[in-house]
Write a protein that holds these residues in place. Structure first.
Motif, PDB file in Angstrom:
ATOM      1  N   LEU A 276      -6.740 -29.545  18.215  1.00 21.19           N
ATOM      2  CA  LEU A 276      -6.807 -28.398  18.961  1.00 21.19           C
ATOM      3  C   LEU A 276      -6.330 -27.212  18.307  1.00 21.19           C
ATOM      4  O   LEU A 276      -6.793 -26.154  18.213  1.00 21.19           O
ATOM      5  CB  LEU A 276      -6.571 -28.581  20.434  1.00 21.19           C
ATOM      6  CG  LEU A 276      -7.377 -29.269  21.242  1.00 21.19           C
ATOM      7  CD1 LEU A 276      -6.703 -29.462  22.739  1.00 21.19           C
ATOM      8  CD2 LEU A 276      -8.778 -28.637  21.652  1.00 21.19           C
ATOM      9  N   VAL A 277      -4.821 -27.507  18.050  1.00 23.72           N
ATOM     10  CA  VAL A 277      -4.318 -26.299  17.252  1.00 23.72           C
ATOM     11  C   VAL A 277      -4.970 -25.953  15.815  1.00 23.72           C
ATOM     12  O   VAL A 277      -5.089 -24.730  15.513  1.00 23.72           O
ATOM     13  CB  VAL A 277      -2.873 -26.854  16.887  1.00 23.72           C
ATOM     14  CG1 VAL A 277      -2.106 -25.768  15.839  1.00 23.72           C
ATOM     15  CG2 VAL A 277      -2.145 -27.103  18.236  1.00 23.72           C
ATOM     16  N   ILE A 278      -5.604 -26.719  15.370  1.00 19.45           N
ATOM     17  CA  ILE A 278      -6.124 -26.383  13.740  1.00 19.45           C
ATOM     18  C   ILE A 278      -7.495 -25.865  14.213  1.00 19.45           C
ATOM     19  O   ILE A 278      -7.511 -24.723  13.272  1.00 19.45           O
ATOM     20  CB  ILE A 278      -6.304 -27.681  13.037  1.00 19.45           C
ATOM     21  CG1 ILE A 278      -5.393 -28.347  12.663  1.00 19.45           C
ATOM     22  CG2 ILE A 278      -7.358 -27.604  11.887  1.00 19.45           C
ATOM     23  CD1 ILE A 278      -5.407 -29.909  12.058  1.00 19.45           C
ATOM     24  N   ILE A 279      -8.263 -26.037  15.175  1.00 20.74           N
ATOM     25  CA  ILE A 279      -9.554 -25.439  15.546  1.00 20.74           C
ATOM     26  C   ILE A 279      -9.225 -23.936  15.903  1.00 20.74           C
ATOM     27  O   ILE A 279      -9.681 -22.844  15.661  1.00 20.74           O
ATOM     28  CB  ILE A 279     -10.351 -26.084  16.517  1.00 20.74           C
ATOM     29  CG1 ILE A 279     -10.781 -27.332  16.066  1.00 20.74           C
ATOM     30  CG2 ILE A 279     -11.253 -25.469  17.092  1.00 20.74           C
ATOM     31  CD1 ILE A 279     -11.220 -28.219  17.171  1.00 20.74           C
ATOM     32  N   LEU A 280      -8.191 -23.732  16.585  1.00 16.61           N
ATOM     33  CA  LEU A 280      -7.715 -22.481  17.008  1.00 16.61           C
ATOM     34  C   LEU A 280      -7.227 -21.493  15.930  1.00 16.61           C
ATOM     35  O   LEU A 280      -7.708 -20.305  15.903  1.00 16.61           O
ATOM     36  CB  LEU A 280      -6.447 -22.598  18.284  1.00 16.61           C
ATOM     37  CG  LEU A 280      -5.768 -21.390  18.848  1.00 16.61           C
ATOM     38  CD1 LEU A 280      -6.988 -20.452  19.463  1.00 16.61           C
ATOM     39  CD2 LEU A 280      -4.713 -21.456  19.521  1.00 16.61           C
ATOM     40  N   ILE A 281      -6.430 -22.113  15.005  1.00 17.99           N
ATOM     41  CA  ILE A 281      -5.889 -21.279  13.744  1.00 17.99           C
ATOM     42  C   ILE A 281      -7.235 -20.885  12.813  1.00 17.99           C
ATOM     43  O   ILE A 281      -7.259 -19.680  12.571  1.00 17.99           O
ATOM     44  CB  ILE A 281      -4.854 -21.918  12.878  1.00 17.99           C
ATOM     45  CG1 ILE A 281      -3.667 -22.251  13.848  1.00 17.99           C
ATOM     46  CG2 ILE A 281      -4.716 -21.536  11.744  1.00 17.99           C
ATOM     47  CD1 ILE A 281      -2.626 -23.178  13.135  1.00 17.99           C
ATOM     48  N   ALA A 282      -8.291 -21.662  12.919  1.00 22.81           N
ATOM     49  CA  ALA A 282      -9.186 -21.778  11.986  1.00 22.81           C
ATOM     50  C   ALA A 282     -10.179 -20.639  12.673  1.00 22.81           C
ATOM     51  O   ALA A 282     -10.688 -19.748  11.830  1.00 22.81           O
ATOM     52  CB  ALA A 282     -10.080 -22.949  11.839  1.00 22.81           C
TER      53      ALA A 282
END
Length: 649
Positions: A276-282
């Protein structure tokens, strides 16, 4: 009768006066005796030795600053040091006896035959200098052998047979400036010397190993040569240690089933959160990039310079440093380095770019005068080239030395000042010198008549060589010059390089020794290869020279004068018995061919001169004895030459 009684009373008074005078004399002698008693006790440990024959109990060792005993150094009537060098001393060094002398500050027992373990020198806690080099001391030195010697500045233990580790107490002597431990069998690591004013440490030719301490990394590399196990500055870098293996993983352990389920569940939650954190940053990055492109498109549409597609391509931004910037950076670095080098060179020029004169009776000139003068190459010798130059109306000889770069500036200056104080008719004075680390120049007056070698071996008609009276005069002068060096210089090798080409002849055929007293400033490896002293039999046998090595060189020169034969040993590296002139003469004498030994070009001989020739031949062979015990000393050699020359044979 009254007169008789009066006379008797006078006799009693006289007797009483004499008795009191005797008591006073005894008291005064006793009061002045402690340092005499201490020295005599010290002498007793050394056994019978003629060198200490002047140590007379009836004479006080000191008369103000003048010494009445050989080797005793005095100041204001007190003994402050002993300089007992080159005396063939043996036996026991009684440190307890010396400890009774409160004012003793220096002790030198160099170049003797003392052996056994290192004396307990720490009992002499006020010593400033200690010289024990060139003896036969052996064994391990205790780690605390120098504890408490807080005043010690100079320590020389070179060329003995010490083993074990270098004692740690040396490395912590607070005032130590110079230490020589070379030529022993020390092993292990060099201790970390941390003295603030330490100028020189020499540990060459031992069995040391490991990295050289950083505190000694600025020392001369030759100070560490001959130790196969040493590394690090100023020698080759130490080999990198092999990479260490990663630690083994911890042993795998099985978990109970309930605990394993909990662990798996926790792991799934963590992974989900990371996604979820990676998707948000992207998502955020995409929005920022889209906004940036819109603004850039608007800016380009308003700018006429960007309407041409080729212009857009030409203005592409590179992430590397532009060439111009790189050029400026390189130039700045180059200029900084060049400026530092120029500053260093300027400092060196200010300190050393001048001639230093050793004598007051010489007309001064500077280095530029010497360099501008027309020069004539005289030859290339062992140490370097020689030039004849005319300066301020006089002919001077300039010798260029390239093998003296191991000695420091101050040490070189001090040695040259010592050489400049020498004054004898049979020594050619050094008038001036020039110091530069890479090379040295020694300046002396030109001697028109040339060298002894050129007169003995140069081209001349048969029977026109040096006549006998001239050869006798030369022999006597060489011996007297050498004896003077022995008296004035506390060195193992006062000359070190005595040979016929280093004997110049004045117009009156008075010999003058040159190239003397150079051993302390010549690089050791070069000296061992080329200097005459290291072609002696004792160096070949024991790897050491002695205080009689110069006497061996004297014997070879005398044989050369008598026979007219050129010593092949001058041309060899090391001692070669087959090429030794003394060996050849000995063989001829044994075969009863003595008459064939003498130079046939020698004129001016008669019956008396033949007797002189025989005696001088025997003396020369005594000087060339391989056994040091049987070799004559320089003092005896001079006395016998005087005796033979003056006719008392």
């Amino acid at each position: 009768m009254g007169a008789h009684v009066a006379g008797h009373a006078r006799d009693i008074k006289t007797t009483a006066f004499l008795f009191l005078l005797s008591l006073a004399t005894t008291f005064l002698a006793t009061a002045a005796s402690p340092q005499s008693d201490a020295l005599l006790k010290f002498k007793a440990g050394l056994g019978d030795n003629d060198a200490l024959g002047t140590w007379d109990p009836a004479v006080d060792p000191c008369n103000n600053d003048r010494s009445n005993w050989a080797g005793v150094l005095c100041s204001a009537g007190a003994v402050w040091g002993l300089q007992l060098e080159h005396m063939q001393l043996s036996g026991v060094v009684d440190v307890d006896a010396l400890a009774a002398i409160n004012n003793i500050r220096t002790l030198s027992l160099m170049d003797n035959r003392l052996d056994g373990p290192l004396p307990e020198v720490k009992k002499l806690g006020k010593l400033k200098t200690l010289f024990l080099s060139n003896n036969y001391f052996s064994g391990e030195i205790p780690a605390g052998a120098f504890d408490g010697m807080g005043s010690l500045k100079t320590l020389h233990l070179a060329n003995n047979d010490f083993t074990g580790r270098i004692p740690a107490s040396i490395a912590v002597l607070p005032k130590l400036t110079m230490v020589r431990l070379d030529g022993n069998q020390f092993e292990g690591r060099i201790p970390d010397f941390q003295q603030k004013f330490l100028r020189a440490v020499n540990v060459a030719n031992n069995e040391l190993e490991g990295p050289i301490p950083k505190s000694l990394s600025h020392m001369n590399p030759n100070s560490f040569s001959g130790n196969k196990g040493l590394c690090g500055a100023p020698l080759q870098p130490c080999a990198a240690p092999p990479p260490s293996l990663p630690p083994p993983p911890p042993p795998f352990s099985f978990l109970p089933a309930a605990e394993a389920k909990l662990t798996n569940l926790t792991l799934e939650i963590i992974i989900g959160l990371l996604i979820l954190v990676i998707i948000l940053i992207a998502t955020i990055l995409c929005l920022i990039l889209l906004h940036h492109r819109r603004r850039r498109r608007t800016h380009h549409s308003d700018n006429p310079l960007t309407r041409n597609p080729s212009s857009v391509t030409a203005t592409k931004v590179t992430l590397t440093t532009p060439p111009a910037v790189r050029f400026v950076q390189r130039e700045a670095s180059h200029l900084s380095t060049a400026s530092a080098k120029r500053a260093e060179q300027q400092a060196n020029n200010n300190n050393s770019n001048r001639l230093l004169f050793l004598r007051d009776d010489v007309e001064r000139f500077d280095l530029q005068d010497l360099l501008r003068a027309s020069a004539e190459v005289l030859g290339s010798g062992t140490f370097g080239a020689s030039y004849k130059a005319g300066v301020v109306g006089q002919a001077m000889v300039v010798k260029r030395y390239r093998h003296m770069n191991n000695v420091g500036r101050e040490e070189f200056h001090e040695h040259m000042r010592r050489v400049g104080r020498l004054k004898h008719p049979n020594l050619l004075p050094v008038e001036a010198y020039y110091y530069r680390k890479e090379e040295k120049l020694l300046v002396s007056k030109f001697v028109e008549h040339g060298s002894l070698a050129s007169h003995l071996h140069g081209k001349h008609s048969s029977g026109q060589g040096l006549d006998w009276p001239t050869r006798v005069k030369i022999i006597r002068g060489i011996a007297k010059g050498l004896a003077y060096l022995y008296e004035e210089l506390p060195l193992t090798l006062p000359h070190g390089h005595l040979k016929s080409s280093n004997v110049l002849l004045s117009d009156a055929f008075e010999p003058m020794l040159t190239d003397y007293a150079l051993r302390p400033v010549v690089n050791a490896d070069h000296a061992h290869k080329l200097m005459i002293a290291y072609k002696s039999p004792e160096y070949a046998q024991h790897g050491k020279t002695s205080n009689r090595t110069d006497v061996w060189s004297l014997g070879i020169v005398v044989l050369e004068i008598l026979t007219g034969k050129y010593p092949e040993n001058y041309l060899t590296q090391g001692y070669d018995g087959k090429a030794d002139l003394g060996t050849w003469v000995n063989d001829m004498v044994k075969e009863k061919k003595t008459g064939e030994v003498f130079d046939r070009d020698m004129a001016g001989t008669n019956k008396d001169s033949k007797s002189q020739m025989i005696h001088l031949l025997q003396l020369a062979l005594s000087c060339c004895e391989e056994d040091l015990e049987r070799r004559v000393g320089v003092k005896e050699a001079v006395e016998r030459i005087e005796q033979y020359v003056d006719g008392g044979v």
